[in-house]
Design a protein around this motif. Structure first.
Motif, PDB file in Angstrom:
ATOM      1  N   ASP A 145       0.829  -1.209   0.000  1.00  0.00           N
ATOM      2  CA  ASP A 145       0.000   0.000   0.000  1.00  0.00           C
ATOM      3  C   ASP A 145       0.864   1.260   0.000  1.00  0.00           C
ATOM      4  OD1 ASP A 145      -2.158  -1.663   0.044  1.00  0.00           O
ATOM      5  OD2 ASP A 145      -2.489  -1.516   2.207  1.00  0.00           O
ATOM      6  N   GLU A 146       1.931   1.233   0.771  1.00  0.00           N
ATOM      7  CA  GLU A 146       2.832   2.390   0.882  1.00  0.00           C
ATOM      8  C   GLU A 146       3.420   2.760  -0.486  1.00  0.00           C
ATOM      9  OE1 GLU A 146       3.916   4.246   3.420  1.00  0.00           O
ATOM     10  OE2 GLU A 146       5.911   4.980   2.850  1.00  0.00           O
ATOM     11  N   TYR A 147       3.907   1.750  -1.226  1.00  0.00           N
ATOM     12  CA  TYR A 147       4.588   2.055  -2.490  1.00  0.00           C
ATOM     13  C   TYR A 147       3.599   2.223  -3.645  1.00  0.00           C
ATOM     14  CZ  TYR A 147       8.736   1.700   0.166  1.00  0.00           C
ATOM     15  OH  TYR A 147       9.686   1.960   1.119  1.00  0.00           O
ATOM     16  N   ALA A 148       2.393   1.635  -3.487  1.00  0.00           N
ATOM     17  CA  ALA A 148       1.383   1.806  -4.536  1.00  0.00           C
ATOM     18  C   ALA A 148       0.960   3.270  -4.629  1.00  0.00           C
ATOM     19  CB  ALA A 148       0.181   0.918  -4.261  1.00  0.00           C
ATOM     20  N   ASP A 149       1.160   4.024  -3.543  1.00  0.00           N
ATOM     21  CA  ASP A 149       0.847   5.456  -3.582  1.00  0.00           C
ATOM     22  C   ASP A 149       1.832   6.218  -4.467  1.00  0.00           C
ATOM     23  OD1 ASP A 149      -1.253   5.131  -1.930  1.00  0.00           O
ATOM     24  OD2 ASP A 149      -0.223   5.778  -0.100  1.00  0.00           O
ATOM     25  N   ARG A 150       3.039   5.678  -4.605  1.00  0.00           N
ATOM     26  CA  ARG A 150       4.088   6.415  -5.313  1.00  0.00           C
ATOM     27  C   ARG A 150       4.498   5.802  -6.649  1.00  0.00           C
ATOM     28  NH1 ARG A 150       8.475   6.510  -0.818  1.00  0.00           N
ATOM     29  NH2 ARG A 150       6.912   5.499   0.486  1.00  0.00           N
ATOM     30  N   TYR A 151       4.310   4.492  -6.761  1.00  0.00           N
ATOM     31  CA  TYR A 151       4.810   3.782  -7.944  1.00  0.00           C
ATOM     32  C   TYR A 151       3.711   2.924  -8.565  1.00  0.00           C
ATOM     33  CZ  TYR A 151       9.279   5.100  -5.928  1.00  0.00           C
ATOM     34  OH  TYR A 151      10.308   5.822  -5.420  1.00  0.00           O
ATOM     35  N   ASP A 152       3.996   2.504  -9.800  1.00  0.00           N
ATOM     36  CA  ASP A 152       3.130   1.541 -10.468  1.00  0.00           C
ATOM     37  C   ASP A 152       3.487   0.172  -9.869  1.00  0.00           C
ATOM     38  OD1 ASP A 152       1.713   0.024 -12.206  1.00  0.00           O
ATOM     39  OD2 ASP A 152       2.738   0.691 -14.032  1.00  0.00           O
ATOM     40  N   VAL A 153       2.566  -0.387  -9.074  1.00  0.00           N
ATOM     41  CA  VAL A 153       2.832  -1.674  -8.426  1.00  0.00           C
ATOM     42  C   VAL A 153       2.000  -2.752  -9.104  1.00  0.00           C
ATOM     43  CG1 VAL A 153       2.647  -3.003  -6.282  1.00  0.00           C
ATOM     44  CG2 VAL A 153       3.381  -0.613  -6.209  1.00  0.00           C
ATOM     45  N   ARG A 154       2.637  -3.827  -9.550  1.00  0.00           N
ATOM     46  CA  ARG A 154       1.925  -4.932 -10.200  1.00  0.00           C
ATOM     47  C   ARG A 154       2.066  -6.189  -9.362  1.00  0.00           C
ATOM     48  NH1 ARG A 154       1.148  -3.650 -15.594  1.00  0.00           N
ATOM     49  NH2 ARG A 154       1.432  -1.396 -15.783  1.00  0.00           N
ATOM     50  N   GLU A 155       0.961  -6.669  -8.828  1.00  0.00           N
ATOM     51  CA  GLU A 155       0.963  -7.950  -8.131  1.00  0.00           C
ATOM     52  C   GLU A 155       0.696  -9.019  -9.177  1.00  0.00           C
ATOM     53  OE1 GLU A 155      -0.621  -7.840  -3.882  1.00  0.00           O
ATOM     54  OE2 GLU A 155      -1.757  -6.265  -4.903  1.00  0.00           O
ATOM     55  N   VAL A 156       1.632  -9.942  -9.326  1.00  0.00           N
ATOM     56  CA  VAL A 156       1.595 -10.859 -10.462  1.00  0.00           C
ATOM     57  C   VAL A 156       1.707 -12.312  -9.997  1.00  0.00           C
ATOM     58  CG1 VAL A 156       2.756 -11.502 -12.604  1.00  0.00           C
ATOM     59  CG2 VAL A 156       2.703  -9.104 -11.914  1.00  0.00           C
ATOM     60  N   SER A 157       0.830 -13.153 -10.542  1.00  0.00           N
ATOM     61  CA  SER A 157       0.880 -14.590 -10.266  1.00  0.00           C
ATOM     62  C   SER A 157       1.343 -15.320 -11.513  1.00  0.00           C
ATOM     63  CB  SER A 157      -0.502 -15.098  -9.876  1.00  0.00           C
ATOM     64  OG  SER A 157      -0.520 -16.516  -9.923  1.00  0.00           O
ATOM     65  N   ILE A 158       2.256 -16.299 -11.348  1.00  0.00           N
ATOM     66  CA  ILE A 158       2.679 -17.051 -12.540  1.00  0.00           C
ATOM     67  C   ILE A 158       1.829 -18.302 -12.750  1.00  0.00           C
ATOM     68  CG2 ILE A 158       5.036 -16.158 -12.530  1.00  0.00           C
ATOM     69  CD1 ILE A 158       5.817 -19.116 -11.613  1.00  0.00           C
ATOM     70  N   GLY A 159       0.834 -18.535 -11.910  1.00  0.00           N
ATOM     71  CA  GLY A 159      -0.032 -19.691 -12.139  1.00  0.00           C
ATOM     72  C   GLY A 159      -0.834 -20.025 -10.905  1.00  0.00           C
ATOM     73  N   ASP A 160      -1.819 -20.877 -11.103  1.00  0.00           N
ATOM     74  CA  ASP A 160      -2.719 -21.230 -10.009  1.00  0.00           C
ATOM     75  C   ASP A 160      -2.155 -22.357  -9.159  1.00  0.00           C
ATOM     76  OD1 ASP A 160      -4.358 -19.285 -10.965  1.00  0.00           O
ATOM     77  OD2 ASP A 160      -5.776 -20.633 -11.937  1.00  0.00           O
ATOM     78  N   TYR A 161      -1.055 -22.089  -8.517  1.00  0.00           N
ATOM     79  CA  TYR A 161      -0.428 -23.023  -7.592  1.00  0.00           C
ATOM     80  C   TYR A 161       0.411 -22.177  -6.645  1.00  0.00           C
ATOM     81  CZ  TYR A 161       2.685 -22.216 -11.498  1.00  0.00           C
ATOM     82  OH  TYR A 161       3.380 -21.607 -12.499  1.00  0.00           O
ATOM     83  N   VAL A 162       0.805 -22.759  -5.517  1.00  0.00           N
ATOM     84  CA  VAL A 162       1.558 -21.972  -4.529  1.00  0.00           C
ATOM     85  C   VAL A 162       2.970 -22.533  -4.388  1.00  0.00           C
ATOM     86  CG1 VAL A 162       1.647 -21.198  -2.137  1.00  0.00           C
ATOM     87  CG2 VAL A 162      -0.554 -21.349  -3.308  1.00  0.00           C
ATOM     88  N   LEU A 163       3.942 -21.675  -4.646  1.00  0.00           N
ATOM     89  CA  LEU A 163       5.350 -22.032  -4.480  1.00  0.00           C
ATOM     90  C   LEU A 163       5.800 -21.596  -3.086  1.00  0.00           C
ATOM     91  CD1 LEU A 163       6.430 -20.624  -7.931  1.00  0.00           C
ATOM     92  CD2 LEU A 163       6.323 -23.050  -7.331  1.00  0.00           C
ATOM     93  N   ALA A 164       7.007 -22.023  -2.695  1.00  0.00           N
ATOM     94  CA  ALA A 164       7.503 -21.659  -1.362  1.00  0.00           C
ATOM     95  C   ALA A 164       8.002 -20.213  -1.337  1.00  0.00           C
ATOM     96  CB  ALA A 164       8.617 -22.604  -0.954  1.00  0.00           C
ATOM     97  N   GLY A 165       8.345 -19.674  -2.505  1.00  0.00           N
ATOM     98  CA  GLY A 165       8.882 -18.314  -2.527  1.00  0.00           C
ATOM     99  C   GLY A 165       8.742 -17.681  -3.896  1.00  0.00           C
ATOM    100  N   GLY A 166       9.020 -16.372  -3.973  1.00  0.00           N
ATOM    101  CA  GLY A 166       8.813 -15.629  -5.219  1.00  0.00           C
ATOM    102  C   GLY A 166      10.016 -15.604  -6.138  1.00  0.00           C
ATOM    103  N   GLU A 167      11.124 -16.287  -5.761  1.00  0.00           N
ATOM    104  CA  GLU A 167      12.327 -16.197  -6.598  1.00  0.00           C
ATOM    105  C   GLU A 167      12.133 -16.912  -7.938  1.00  0.00           C
ATOM    106  OE1 GLU A 167      12.324 -16.886  -3.389  1.00  0.00           O
ATOM    107  OE2 GLU A 167      13.401 -15.168  -2.543  1.00  0.00           O
ATOM    108  N   ALA A 168      11.497 -18.108  -7.912  1.00  0.00           N
ATOM    109  CA  ALA A 168      11.262 -18.818  -9.188  1.00  0.00           C
ATOM    110  C   ALA A 168      10.344 -17.976 -10.091  1.00  0.00           C
ATOM    111  CB  ALA A 168      10.693 -20.214  -8.930  1.00  0.00           C
ATOM    112  N   PRO A 169       9.260 -17.386  -9.565  1.00  0.00           N
ATOM    113  CA  PRO A 169       8.466 -16.480 -10.411  1.00  0.00           C
ATOM    114  C   PRO A 169       9.293 -15.326 -10.993  1.00  0.00           C
ATOM    115  CG  PRO A 169       7.185 -17.103  -8.497  1.00  0.00           C
ATOM    116  CD  PRO A 169       8.550 -17.692  -8.305  1.00  0.00           C
ATOM    117  N   VAL A 170      10.259 -14.799 -10.227  1.00  0.00           N
ATOM    118  CA  VAL A 170      11.095 -13.717 -10.771  1.00  0.00           C
ATOM    119  C   VAL A 170      11.890 -14.239 -11.966  1.00  0.00           C
ATOM    120  CG1 VAL A 170      13.073 -12.198 -10.332  1.00  0.00           C
ATOM    121  CG2 VAL A 170      11.275 -12.425  -8.611  1.00  0.00           C
TER     122      VAL A 170
END
Ligand code: SAM
Length: 291
Positions: A145-170
């Motif tokens: 919320d803090e940064y969405a006030d200042r920047y274009d923030v995109r919350e992005v999912s790479i698929g309908d499953y849950v990984l342990a962390g966001g590094e593989a999506p990066v």
């Protein structure tokens, strides 16, 4: 393009040193900076997580280290001039462009908008992306919320499953974006016929591909591909794309723009059991009801 990644597992991003992305970095087309979130902690244990308010299982990433990290990284835009020089005529990272424009913050999360080729294209047009891969149950919401006030923030999912962390999506998102940057792929035409590529084959999956030898284990390459007849080759590829799309992604056929369908496409869809609807789109023919 400049890319920053803030993570508690910098070593997870090592693959960004190899292959297409690694070469783009070496050529100065991509300026990738990996940051360790724990560098912005101040306790003996470099703590980045705490128990969730309201109870429940798992831990939540604390806002303070993320806030300090994002403040530092976003403020570092002006020093983008220390990027590598372009070689072989490749487009270099444009330092002025980076410093004048705001970064787009890409937040990997299974609850984000689906990552699509369309979004990859959009992100590839940005001069600067900052990724915030999380662990545990995610990042304290106030950070987004803090940064969405200042920047274009995109919350992005790479698929309908849950990984342990966001590094593989990066890794997934960076590779999809990097191959679209001018000069990164050896042949600029390579992504023109990709599945999901905007253009004539939009909304279709790419069909099968073949190379030499023409016969392998008694399996022959489709004859038309050896004919040298460009029109016939193009028709064959389009038909195969329709066959694969109807089999694997019927949802793409259902939303296919009728204006993009030619006579042969329509005939093939009918042959494959699809029905033309009053608005010109195609739907799966309803199964016959037995009396
Ligand atoms: N509790 C969260 C939920 O259900 O939405 C899942 C958290 S997950 C264990 C930890 C982190 O992995 C997420 O915050 C995100 O950074 C990353 N992640 C997991 N699955 C992902 C996906 N499908 N797409 C993008 N990021 C994902």
């Amino acid at each position: 393009m400049r890319i920053d990644v803030i993570t508690i597992f910098p070593e997870y991003l090592e693959p960004l040193n190899v292959s297409l992305v690694g070469k783009a970095r070496a050529r100065g087309q991509l300026d990738v900076r990996i940051h360790n979130l724990r560098d912005w902690t101040h306790d003996r244990h470099n703590t980045v997580d705490d128990s969730p308010f309201g109870g429940g299982p798992g831990m939540v990433m604390k806002p303070e280290p993320w806030g300090e990290a994002l403040d530092a990284v976003t403020a570092s835009g002006a020093d983008a001039a220390d990027t590598a020089e372009a070689v072989d005529g490749a487009e270099a990272v444009d330092a002025a462009d980076v410093s004048e424009r705001r970064p787009v913050l890409v937040v990997p999360t299974p609850s984000g908008l689906p990552f699509t080729q369309e979004l990859a294209v959009e992100l590839s047009e940005q001069p600067w992306l900052i990724f915030t891969p999380a662990r545990y149950e995610g990042i304290d919401r106030r950070v987004i919320d803090e940064y969405a006030d200042r920047y274009d923030v995109r919350e992005v999912s790479i698929g309908d499953y849950v990984l342990a962390g966001g590094e593989a999506p990066v890794l997934v998102i960076v590779e999809a974006v990097a191959r679209l940057l001018p000069g990164v792929l050896g042949n600029a035409e390579s992504h023109r016929d990709d599945s999901f590529a905007p253009g004539a084959m939009a909304d279709l999956l790419e069909g099968p591909v073949y190379t030499k030898p023409p016969v392998w284990r008694e399996r022959e390459v489709p004859e038309v591909l050896l004919s040298g007849h460009h029109g016939k080759v193009a028709r064959f590829r389009r038909d195969e794309a329709f066959r694969r799309t109807t089999a694997n992604r019927p949802d793409l056929i259902e939303r296919c723009d009728p204006a993009a369908l030619d006579k042969a496409d329509r005939a093939l869809l009918a042959e494959l059991g699809w029905e033309e609807l009053p608005d010109g789109r195609f739907g799966r023919a309803a199964p016959a009801v037995e009396e």
